[in-house]
Every structure is written in structure tokens, then in C-alpha cells.
Design an enzyme around this catalytic site. Structure first.
Site, short mmCIF file in Angstrom:
data_model
loop_
_atom_site.label_atom_id
_atom_site.label_comp_id
_atom_site.label_asym_id
_atom_site.label_seq_id
_atom_site.Cartn_x
_atom_site.Cartn_y
_atom_site.Cartn_z
N ARG A 20 3.39 -2.42 5.41
CA ARG A 20 3.78 -2.50 6.81
C ARG A 20 5.17 -1.88 6.97
O ARG A 20 5.95 -1.80 6.01
CB ARG A 20 3.83 -3.96 7.27
CG ARG A 20 2.51 -4.71 7.17
CD ARG A 20 2.71 -6.16 7.62
NE ARG A 20 1.46 -6.93 7.59
CZ ARG A 20 1.07 -7.70 6.60
NH1 ARG A 20 1.84 -7.83 5.51
NH2 ARG A 20 -0.06 -8.37 6.66
N LYS A 43 4.37 -10.97 5.72
CA LYS A 43 4.36 -11.96 6.79
C LYS A 43 4.41 -13.37 6.19
O LYS A 43 3.86 -13.62 5.14
CB LYS A 43 3.11 -11.81 7.65
CG LYS A 43 3.11 -10.56 8.53
CD LYS A 43 1.90 -10.53 9.44
CE LYS A 43 1.96 -9.35 10.39
NZ LYS A 43 0.77 -9.32 11.30
N HIS A 72 2.01 2.53 10.76
CA HIS A 72 0.84 1.69 10.51
C HIS A 72 -0.43 2.53 10.32
O HIS A 72 -1.39 2.07 9.72
CB HIS A 72 0.64 0.69 11.65
CG HIS A 72 0.25 -0.68 11.17
ND1 HIS A 72 1.11 -1.51 10.47
CD2 HIS A 72 -0.91 -1.37 11.27
CE1 HIS A 72 0.49 -2.64 10.17
NE2 HIS A 72 -0.74 -2.58 10.63
N ARG A 108 -0.91 2.88 6.71
CA ARG A 108 -1.45 1.64 6.13
C ARG A 108 -2.97 1.57 6.39
O ARG A 108 -3.74 1.26 5.47
CB ARG A 108 -0.74 0.45 6.75
CG ARG A 108 -1.29 -0.93 6.34
CD ARG A 108 -0.38 -2.00 6.92
NE ARG A 108 -0.96 -3.33 6.95
CZ ARG A 108 -0.92 -4.20 5.95
NH1 ARG A 108 -0.32 -3.86 4.82
NH2 ARG A 108 -1.45 -5.41 6.06
N HIS A 166 -3.34 -9.54 3.42
CA HIS A 166 -4.02 -10.26 4.50
C HIS A 166 -4.30 -11.70 4.07
O HIS A 166 -4.84 -11.93 2.99
CB HIS A 166 -5.35 -9.58 4.84
CG HIS A 166 -5.19 -8.32 5.61
ND1 HIS A 166 -6.17 -7.34 5.67
CD2 HIS A 166 -4.16 -7.84 6.36
CE1 HIS A 166 -5.76 -6.34 6.42
NE2 HIS A 166 -4.55 -6.62 6.85
N TYR A 222 -12.16 -2.90 8.19
CA TYR A 222 -12.22 -1.57 7.59
C TYR A 222 -13.62 -1.22 7.14
O TYR A 222 -13.94 -0.04 6.97
CB TYR A 222 -11.23 -1.47 6.42
CG TYR A 222 -9.80 -1.58 6.88
CD1 TYR A 222 -9.17 -0.53 7.55
CD2 TYR A 222 -9.08 -2.75 6.68
CE1 TYR A 222 -7.88 -0.64 7.99
CE2 TYR A 222 -7.78 -2.87 7.12
CZ TYR A 222 -7.19 -1.82 7.78
OH TYR A 222 -5.90 -1.93 8.23
#
Length: 298
Positions: free
Chosen positions: A147, A171, A239, A242, A265, A274
């Protein structure tokens, strides 16, 4: 902080206690102030005084204004974060957002760059320090699926070229180790020979000409600059690299769990989007090549 905090008091506490990112704080501020602006229409005087029916009315008003489901979901998340310390302190009997969901909106598939466009974007000429820094930066973004906030937060100590890995804080302040590809390692090794001349004291891996840590805005601007120079006729942003990394890895390996670990994730469902990107590619190939898929001439 008062028993019933203002938006600013809440955000200040959130920044200290949970080390929320500046991006999260800006989004929460925007959403909470938007809610406060609608209080008169809800016959309410404060966010803390909202009732579940009023929250439902608020969601309905925002939906009628055309706010997307994902944006409403983010706004609900901001409200829940605001109510959490009040519930913990016993200032609220219950969470007025409990059981309330945002309206669903169609999930957009992530955009990607194909291998040819990526090769053109990353293989640019330029031997000045900024060009060599940018080459290393973009190669790492694509190689490791980082990210934007993660790559600008990297310190020199987080990179281990001998082990071909980097320690990334994502995150929720969660740390993960990601592999670094050979092209990215070569570009990073080249950049590190120059970095020492620009940043004597700054620990950041990527620094400006003046030796300060790069800002997210600068990374966005530099990527647009090189995309224009390389003749990429579409909008290119960090992004996108990514997304492209995830899609290309999944297309080649089919290993959804590995891609989930790489991207950091929390939920496999986030990574599964994806697989839909890959199906779109498969569908195009099928339509173009399968004898039973070809349309008859009119």
C-alpha cells in the site's frame, strides 16, 4: 476528554490510543462532521443522543442523496468508533448503530496494468538520483504489493536485501514480512548507494532530495510523471501497482492464501475479488478462441 466528546476530542484520543493513520482520522472527521450537519433534520442535538430510528433515517437520507453503499458503510464505521469509548465508559446504554447495515452497492473490480504496460512503466531511463529512487520505489510497490502508506513508512532497517524481504507495518499496526523480487532488489541496491548521500539522519528508506521522508502525495505525483513520460495512456496511481501484483500472482499461481498473506488482508473474502479479475480475462480468451463461443456472422 469529556464524558461526551466533541469530534475533535474523539479524534485526538483515537490518534493517541489506537495510533490511527492520518488517512483514517481525516475520513472519520469528514464523516462525523457530515453526520453532525444532518442532526437538525433528524430532530437530534448531538451524535451521542442519536437513537436507532434516527440512525436509520440518517442512512436513508444519505442514500437518497446518492451516497454509495461503501461510503455509507465507512460513515457507519466512523459512528461506531465514536460510540465505542462512550459504551466502555457507560455513557450510552447501547450502540445506536447496532444491527444497522449500509445498503449494498455493486462491487467494482480492481483495475490492473498488464505485463506489457508495467514493463514500459518500470523500465524507464534516467540516472539522476531521483530517477533511480523512483525506479526502486515503483519496483518495490509492484514486487511486494505494498500500500502507499506502507511504502512511505518503510525505514532502511525494515529492508533485508540479503534475505530478499521487507518488514511492513500495515493496517491495524500489524506487521508482516513480504518477499522482494530480483528486479526490485537490484533497483533498491542501486538506490541505497545514493540514499546515504541524501539522508544522513533520516531513517526512511525513501527520501526526498532534501533528505526527508517522502510523502504519499509526492509518490503519487512522481508515478504520474513517469507514466506520462512513458506514454501510459491511462491514470496510474500507487494502488494500481498493488492490484496488478495481486492479479498477476494469482493468475500465475492460483494460490489465494499466499496472495492474502502478501497483501496483508485480514479476510480471504477481500482477496477473492482478484479471482473475478482473472475470470474476466478467462472470459475474453474464451470468447475469442473457443469454437462454440464465436458468434456467427450476420
Amino acid at each position: 476528554m469529556n464524558a461526551v466528546p466533541s469530534v475533535d476530542e474523539f479524534l485526538s484520543a483515537l490518534a493517541l490510543q489506537r495510533r490511527a493513520s492520518p488517512h483514517t482520522l481525516r475520513a472519520y472527521r469528514r464523516d462525523l462532521l457530515r453526520c453532525e450537519g444532518l442532526l437538525p433534520a433528524l430532530d437530534a442535538t448531538s451524535l451521542a443522543g442519536l437513537t436507532p430510528p434516527q440512525v436509520r433515517r440518517l442512512i436513508g437520507m444519505l442514500a437518497r442523496e446518492g451516497l454509495a453503499g461503501r461510503s455509507i458503510a465507512r460513515l457507519l464505521a466512523a459512528l461506531r468508533a465514536y460510540y465505542r469509548p462512550l459504551l466502555d465508559a457507560g455513557c450510552l446504554p447501547a450502540d445506536p448503530t447496532a444491527g444497522i447495515a449500509a445498503p449494498k452497492s455493486p462491487r467494482r473490480l480492481p483495475a490492473t496494468l498488464d505485463a506489457d504496460h508495467l514493463a514500459r512503466l518500470l523500465d524507464f531511463a534516467g540516472e539522476d538520483p531521483l530517477a533511480r529512487r523512483d525506479r526502486a520505489l515503483f519496483e518495490l510497490l509492484y514486487s511486494s504489493g505494498l500500500r502507499l502508506a506502507e511504502v512511505v513508512a518503510l525505514d532502511r532497517a525494515d529492508l533485508d536485501l540479503a534475505d530478499a524481504s521487507a518488514r511492513v507495518t500495515g493496517k491495524g499496526n500489524k506487521t508482516r514480512i513480504v518477499p522482494v523480487g530480483s528486479r526490485a532488489r537490484d533497483a533498491l541496491s542501486d538506490w541505497l548507494t545514493l540514499r546515504a548521500t541524501l539522508a544522513a539522519d533520516c531513517p526512511a528508506l525513501f527520501v526526498s532530495r532534501r533528505g526527508a521522508r517522502l510523502s504519499p502525495r509526492t509518490v503519487q505525483q512522481r508515478l504520474r510523471y513517469w507514466a506520462d513520460r512513458q506514454g501510459i495512456d491511462r491514470r496510474v496511481y500507487p494502488h494500481l501497482l498493488r492490484h496488478s501484483c495481486a492479479s498477476h500472482l494469482l493468475e500465475s499461481s492460483g494460490d489465494l492464501r499466499a496472495v492474502q498473506e502478501l497483501l496483508g488482508h485480514a479476510s480471504l473474502a477481500t482477496t477473492q475479488i482478484y479471482t473475478h479479475v482473472d475470470f474476466q480475462y478467462l472470459a475474453r480468451v474464451y470468447d475469442a478462441a473457443h469454437p462454440r463461443a464465436r458468434r456467427k456472422a450476420p
